[in-house]
Design an enzyme around this catalytic site. Structure first.
Site, mmCIF file in Angstrom:
data_model
loop_
_atom_site.group_PDB
_atom_site.id
_atom_site.type_symbol
_atom_site.label_atom_id
_atom_site.label_comp_id
_atom_site.label_asym_id
_atom_site.label_seq_id
_atom_site.Cartn_x
_atom_site.Cartn_y
_atom_site.Cartn_z
ATOM 1 N N ASP A 41 -2.746 4.466 -1.648
ATOM 2 C CA ASP A 41 -1.937 4.432 -0.428
ATOM 3 C C ASP A 41 -0.457 4.545 -0.748
ATOM 4 O O ASP A 41 -0.047 4.193 -1.854
ATOM 5 C CB ASP A 41 -2.084 3.036 0.194
ATOM 6 C CG ASP A 41 -3.142 2.993 1.248
ATOM 7 O OD1 ASP A 41 -3.751 4.023 1.508
ATOM 8 O OD2 ASP A 41 -3.328 1.903 1.814
ATOM 9 N N LYS A 63 -0.287 7.328 3.730
ATOM 10 C CA LYS A 63 0.185 7.582 5.084
ATOM 11 C C LYS A 63 1.329 6.639 5.340
ATOM 12 O O LYS A 63 1.222 5.460 5.087
ATOM 13 C CB LYS A 63 -0.919 7.290 6.119
ATOM 14 C CG LYS A 63 -2.057 8.244 6.058
ATOM 15 C CD LYS A 63 -3.042 7.976 7.173
ATOM 16 C CE LYS A 63 -3.924 6.818 6.832
ATOM 17 N NZ LYS A 63 -4.979 6.581 7.818
ATOM 18 N N MET A 177 3.572 -3.743 10.671
ATOM 19 C CA MET A 177 4.073 -2.461 11.182
ATOM 20 C C MET A 177 4.983 -2.677 12.392
ATOM 21 O O MET A 177 4.978 -1.901 13.332
ATOM 22 C CB MET A 177 2.898 -1.533 11.551
ATOM 23 C CG MET A 177 2.106 -1.119 10.327
ATOM 24 S SD MET A 177 0.618 -0.192 10.724
ATOM 25 C CE MET A 177 -0.552 -1.515 10.978
HETATM 26 N N1 SAH Z 1 -3.666 -4.091 4.553
HETATM 27 C C1 SAH Z 1 -2.263 -4.469 4.524
HETATM 28 C C2 SAH Z 1 -1.555 -4.099 5.802
HETATM 29 C C3 SAH Z 1 -1.482 -2.614 6.029
HETATM 30 S S1 SAH Z 1 -0.525 -2.202 7.431
HETATM 31 C C4 SAH Z 1 -2.153 -5.971 4.239
HETATM 32 O O1 SAH Z 1 -3.166 -6.672 4.271
HETATM 33 O O2 SAH Z 1 -1.046 -6.440 3.965
HETATM 34 C C5 SAH Z 1 1.074 -1.919 6.718
HETATM 35 C C6 SAH Z 1 2.023 -3.040 7.095
HETATM 36 O O3 SAH Z 1 1.754 -4.199 6.310
HETATM 37 C C7 SAH Z 1 3.477 -2.748 6.853
HETATM 38 O O4 SAH Z 1 4.035 -1.982 7.904
HETATM 39 C C8 SAH Z 1 4.059 -4.139 6.796
HETATM 40 O O5 SAH Z 1 4.182 -4.688 8.082
HETATM 41 C C9 SAH Z 1 2.962 -4.915 6.079
HETATM 42 N N2 SAH Z 1 3.180 -4.959 4.634
HETATM 43 C C10 SAH Z 1 2.357 -4.516 3.678
HETATM 44 N N3 SAH Z 1 2.873 -4.728 2.450
HETATM 45 C C11 SAH Z 1 4.064 -5.341 2.658
HETATM 46 C C12 SAH Z 1 5.097 -5.828 1.785
HETATM 47 N N4 SAH Z 1 5.005 -5.742 0.461
HETATM 48 N N5 SAH Z 1 6.173 -6.392 2.365
HETATM 49 C C13 SAH Z 1 6.289 -6.490 3.702
HETATM 50 N N6 SAH Z 1 5.359 -6.059 4.559
HETATM 51 C C14 SAH Z 1 4.263 -5.498 4.046
#
Ligand code: SAH
Length: 262
Positions: A41, A63, A177
């Site tokens: 990803d 994406k 997001m």
């Molecule tokens: N599966 C992921 C979420 C995917 S959606 C999880 O469990 O964390 C993508 C969103 O996750 C981003 O837009 C943000 O809001 C959050 N996110 C993922 N990694 C992040 C990080 N290192 N720091 C801050 N937000 C994060």
């Protein structure tokens, strides 16, 4: 101990956690090291990609909001083709695959094509943000309900969320997001009855050296998000449980991370 859970032609959806490679599970590391091909990803950072062995093929199918380099159907088809070719396939996903990661589509496509698929959980961004800030998402007597909410909407469309339910007292809201929806989140929650001074924590790049945190209040959420977040993945935590921070943290920032108050 030998493992026989990764046969050729099978697929693991692997949670990569928020970015720090030390936040990978041992199982995730073992699966990555055993893979013939790894689909990654956009959210999976360089330190984790560096763990992919040189003999394994690495395919980025990332994406990012608004810029879909591959649509979901194309990703499903690539996974199915790799499994059909008899490869050991790892599909590496940011955070935990079960949260806002389109895991269900990929699992369904692989099962429909007759390929074994398993999931290795990962640390989700909200857990990592809470840990980094030194706070608890649930809080006895304050927050007995924690919600994971996606604030992603199709370009230009209003967020289709049950704001009355989200604005209920005693809830910690973790918005994923939410960067471009920060103004709408603030406006809608206040309109639904949440106090304008409800504490908020915004965290970008959780667990990475570039991590930034900002403490603010609900009515300033849009402004604060614009001040902090550029293109970095951003998690927004809203709720009275965040007062743990406004009381203690600003005087004593954790580690060397940038921390501000607005
Ligand atoms: N599966 C992921 C979420 C995917 S959606 C999880 O469990 O964390 C993508 C969103 O996750 C981003 O837009 C943000 O809001 C959050 N996110 C993922 N990694 C992040 C990080 N290192 N720091 C801050 N937000 C994060």
């Amino acid at each position: 101990m030998p493992h026989d859970d990764f046969a050729p032609g099978s697929v693991w959806l692997v949670g990569a956690g928020p970015g720090d490679p030390e936040l990978l599970t041992m199982k995730a590391v073992r699966l990555i090291e055993a893979a013939d091909i790894v689909f990654t990803d956009a959210l999976v950072g360089p330190a984790i990609l560096a763990l992919i062995p040189p003999h394994a093929e690495q395919v980025s199918v990332g994406k990012r909001s608004g810029r879909h380099s591959k649509d979901q159907g194309a990703i499903d088809a690539l996974l199915v083709a790799a499994a059909a070719a008899g490869k050991r396939v790892v599909r590496l996903k940011g955070g935990d695959p079960s949260l806002f990661g389109r895991a269900a589509e990929e699992i369904a496509a692989l099962r429909a094509a007759g390929h074994p698929v398993d999931v290795c959980p990962g640390i989700t961004a909200a857990s990592a943000a809470a840990a980094s800030a030194g706070l608890s998402l649930s809080l006895r007597g304050v927050a007995r309900d924690v919600r994971f909410v996606t604030a992603h909407s199709q370009r230009g469309e209003a967020l289709d969320l049950d704001w009355d339910a989200l604005a209920k007292a005693g809830t910690t809201l973790a918005f994923y997001m939410g960067r471009s929806a920060a103004d709408a989140i603030s406006r809608e929650l206040i309109a639904a009855g949440m106090a304008a001074d409800t504490p908020v924590l915004i965290v970008c790049d959780v667990s990475l050296p570039s991590e930034k945190q900002l403490t603010t209040r609900l009515d300033l959420l849009g402004l604060a998000t614009r001040a902090l977040a550029d293109k970095a993945p951003t998690l927004i935590l809203v709720g009275e449980a965040m007062r743990q921070l406004t009381r203690a943290e600003i005087r004593e920032p954790i580690g060397s991370k940038a921390r501000a108050d607005l």
